[in-house]
Write an enzyme that holds these catalytic residues in place. Structure first.
Site, PDB file in Angstrom:
ATOM      1  N   SER A  89      28.088  18.790 -49.075  1.00  0.00           N
ATOM      2  CA  SER A  89      28.736  17.454 -48.785  1.00  0.00           C
ATOM      3  C   SER A  89      28.512  16.704 -47.437  1.00  0.00           C
ATOM      4  O   SER A  89      28.161  15.625 -47.275  1.00  0.00           O
ATOM      5  CB  SER A  89      30.332  17.569 -49.164  1.00  0.00           C
ATOM      6  N   ASP A 100      34.506  22.021 -44.310  1.00  0.00           N
ATOM      7  CA  ASP A 100      33.434  22.897 -43.727  1.00  0.00           C
ATOM      8  C   ASP A 100      32.263  22.310 -43.719  1.00  0.00           C
ATOM      9  O   ASP A 100      31.825  21.178 -44.296  1.00  0.00           O
ATOM     10  CB  ASP A 100      33.644  24.252 -44.498  1.00  0.00           C
ATOM     11  N   ASP A 102      28.062  23.415 -44.769  1.00  0.00           N
ATOM     12  CA  ASP A 102      27.248  24.496 -45.548  1.00  0.00           C
ATOM     13  C   ASP A 102      26.081  24.440 -44.568  1.00  0.00           C
ATOM     14  O   ASP A 102      25.448  23.455 -44.555  1.00  0.00           O
ATOM     15  CB  ASP A 102      27.044  24.280 -46.591  1.00  0.00           C
ATOM     16  N   ASP A 154      29.960  27.759 -43.129  1.00  0.00           N
ATOM     17  CA  ASP A 154      29.519  28.770 -43.889  1.00  0.00           C
ATOM     18  C   ASP A 154      28.220  28.787 -43.817  1.00  0.00           C
ATOM     19  O   ASP A 154      26.980  27.774 -43.962  1.00  0.00           O
ATOM     20  CB  ASP A 154      29.507  28.505 -45.703  1.00  0.00           C
ATOM     21  N   LYS A 215      34.877  12.284 -55.941  1.00  0.00           N
ATOM     22  CA  LYS A 215      35.403  13.655 -55.557  1.00  0.00           C
ATOM     23  C   LYS A 215      36.887  13.655 -54.992  1.00  0.00           C
ATOM     24  O   LYS A 215      37.617  14.642 -55.460  1.00  0.00           O
ATOM     25  CB  LYS A 215      34.593  14.012 -54.125  1.00  0.00           C
ATOM     26  N   TYR A 224      38.743  19.836 -59.697  1.00  0.00           N
ATOM     27  CA  TYR A 224      37.591  19.982 -58.488  1.00  0.00           C
ATOM     28  C   TYR A 224      37.819  21.558 -58.096  1.00  0.00           C
ATOM     29  O   TYR A 224      38.383  21.700 -57.205  1.00  0.00           O
ATOM     30  CB  TYR A 224      37.861  19.161 -57.468  1.00  0.00           C
TER      31      TYR A 224
END
Length: 351
Positions: A89, A100, A102, A154, A215, A224
């Site tokens: 995202s 968060d 990625d 992450d 979303k 979701y």
């Protein structure tokens, strides 16, 4: 007469230009989304950028140190590089406040996964700005999770069969997958899929705002969660990207309205694809791909949504009959709304 450009696996349903009413509805859509405080203010966005820069510097310093420990001359070790990529995202430009990030650490060939989960983990553990550190080495895609200055990260790892990682490296070339183990290929897949999605939509900004709306709708309607058998972020993104391909000139409000209409009429389990499988370069690599024609297990998937990048996979393998039923019922409600009512359907304060 010039033929309109085709996006995706079929021609567009409509290439009509947006009307003033469509543009006004898109402005109203953005106002609805702002009520939910999902847009990150500039100071928080700048903080994310700063954290990523610090993480990138930390990774390069670690690679230099490990390279010297593995007997590379310092002059050589200083040129091998290393790079932090983002995906999901954040890279798509649809992350919300507090979400968060990625990330993927790409290293040269002499740095291995064991180094990542031992010495780099130790560096993170001792870092003053890192908290809630945990390594999940046995996950389907191995990952280190932590908070850096309060931002959740992450972090995946992949080493490439390259002596050095140049600063201008991109990950789109399938040749980069040669001589890699499958764990590295899976780690690279998130970045490669994200970049392909952005490259395959006609208008990235319209895609982003429309995807933000979907979303939010999916989260508020309880649809979701890849873990619970619903759709995760990449699946919703691919669905919206496909709608953008079918309506290449549409503004966000129109895309949201058409999203429900298209998916309500979709003939599952016909897979959703952003491009033909034969158009996806594979370099004849042996990694498994989703193929219901030849793989018996793939035929049991209920709502296949295929990633557009080799090795293409179904991002919805967790969907069950019950979760599929729930999602399609929610989509049907949106499909029976006109454009104005779709806006009210998304404005969940009305429910």
């Amino acid at each position: 007469m010039t033929q309109p450009k085709t996006f995706g696996v079929t021609s567009a349903i409509s290439v009509a230009e947006p009307t003033q009413a469509d543009i006004k509805l898109s402005q109203d859509l953005e106002n609805v989304l702002r009520k939910y405080d999902i847009f990150e203010p500039e100071n928080e966005l700048n903080n994310r950028i700063s954290v990523l820069q610090q993480l990138n510097a930390l990774a390069k310093s670690w690679i230099l140190e490990v390279s010297i420990q593995k007997s590379l001359p310092r002059m050589v070790a200083e040129t091998v590089g290393g790079k932090i990529f983002t995906f999901g995202s954040y890279r798509l430009g649809v992350h919300t406040r507090g979400a968060d990030i990625d990330t993927l650490l790409v290293a040269p060939r002499h740095i291995d996964r064991e180094d990542f989960f031992s010495s780099f983990y130790a560096i993170l553990k001792d870092h003053e700005h890192v908290s809630e550190l945990r390594a999940i080495e046995k996950a389907f895609v191995p990952v280190i999770k932590f908070q850096f200055k309060g931002i959740e990260i992450d972090l995946l790892f992949a080493r490439l069969a390259l002596q050095a990682i140049p600063e201008n490296l991109t990950l789109g070339d399938v040749e980069l997958l040669k001589n890699l183990d499958y764990k590295c290929v899976k780690s690279l897949n998130g970045c490669r899929v994200t970049e392909d999605i952005l490259n395959l939509v006609p208008k990235a900004e319209s895609f982003r705002l429309a995807l933000r709306a979907i979303k939010l709708w999916a989260k508020r309607r309880g649809c979701y969660s890849n873990t619970l058998g619903f759709l995760g972020g990449v699946s919703w993104a691919i669905l919206m990207a496909r709608v953008c391909q079918l309506y290449p000139k549409a503004v966000p409000a129109t895309l949201v309205h058409k999203f429900f209409r298209v998916l309500d009429q979709w003939k599952w389990p016909t897979p959703v694809m952003l491009r033909h499988p034969e158009e996806i370069p594979s370099a004849n690599l042996p990694f498994p791909i989703w193929d219901a024609r030849n793989n018996l297990s793939d035929r049991s998937h209920l709502m296949p949504i295929l990633t557009p990048t080799f090795p293409q996979q179904n991002s919805t393998f967790n969907v069950t009959l019950s979760t599929k039923t729930v999602m399609l019922e929610e989509i049907k409600v949106g499909a029976y709304c006109g454009p104005h009512k779709t806006l009210l359907y998304l404005d969940l304060t009305h429910f």
